[in-house]
Scaffold this active site. Structure first.
Site, PDB file in Angstrom:
ATOM      1  CG  HIS A   7       1.973 -80.757  77.121  1.00  0.00           C
ATOM      2  ND1 HIS A   7       2.128 -81.196  78.421  1.00  0.00           N
ATOM      3  CD2 HIS A   7       2.661 -81.626  76.349  1.00  0.00           C
ATOM      4  CE1 HIS A   7       2.878 -82.272  78.435  1.00  0.00           C
ATOM      5  NE2 HIS A   7       3.222 -82.557  77.191  1.00  0.00           N
ATOM      6  NE  ARG A  40       3.427 -77.163  82.133  1.00  0.00           N
ATOM      7  CZ  ARG A  40       4.418 -76.759  82.915  1.00  0.00           C
ATOM      8  NH1 ARG A  40       5.167 -75.737  82.569  1.00  0.00           N
ATOM      9  NH2 ARG A  40       4.677 -77.379  84.030  1.00  0.00           N
TER      10      ARG A  40
END
Length: 195
Positions: free
Chosen positions: A38, A35
């Site tokens: 990203h 995450r």
């Protein structure tokens, strides 16, 4: 209930997996690293993050138990998906205390928020190293501290102090970090159905 994944997001994660191998990480650590990478577009985080699966599990359990989430900046709060946060950086009392003590509004806002949250809260610091330093000084028995402040002054030192403090923490070693990265780490834990 899991939210539907848009095809662009699915393709983005597919490309991320092709760019950096995180398969050696346990589930929560991998989810957090994915995450963060990203959100930032920065694969260097794969080698810079300091993750501990058991610590992340304690944070995940605290979130499932609806323990308070304290953030250092409204930018962090804006990035948190599906959960209420406590942020006191704009409180007049924080500004007054900062002026009187020669500290920052972030540090004093964190101290005020910690008094509201009590023990067992999850702390997310993505902006101000001074807020992280205040948290370490308070030692408020958190379930987890996501300590990812960004900056050239004090960020590396504050994150090192966090790791040395004994507080349950997720951090990184370098100057990188920021509100979006800290919120991404929290969102990875918030979105997990199982640890």
């Amino acid at each position: 209930m899991m939210r539907p994944v848009h095809p662009i997001e699915a393709e983005s994660y597919r490309r991320l997996s092709a760019a950096v191998d995180l398969s050696h990480l346990p589930p929560l650590s991998r989810a957090v690293a994915e995450r963060i990478i990203h959100a930032s577009g920065d694969t260097d985080y794969a080698g810079d993050l300091v993750l501990d699966e058991e610590t992340l599990g304690s944070g995940w359990e605290a979130l499932r138990a609806d323990r308070p989430i304290v953030v250092d900046a409204e930018m962090v709060a804006a990035g948190v998906t599906g959960a209420e946060t406590i942020c006191r950086v704009r409180d007049k009392a924080a500004a007054d205390l900062a002026a009187r003590r020669g500290t920052t509004r972030s540090a004093e806002g964190l101290r005020i928020a910690a008094g509201v949250a009590g023990p067992g809260a999850v702390y997310v610091i993505g902006n101000a190293p001074t807020a992280l330093e205040a948290l370490i000084d308070l030692y408020p028995e958190p379930a987890l501290v996501i300590g990812l402040p960004v900056g050239w002054v004090g960020a590396v030192e504050a994150k090192r102090a966090l790791r040395d403090s004994g507080l349950p923490a997720l951090s990184n070693r370098g100057r990188k970090g920021g509100s979006a990265v800290a919120a991404a780490a929290l969102n990875a834990l918030l979105s997990r159905e199982v640890a």
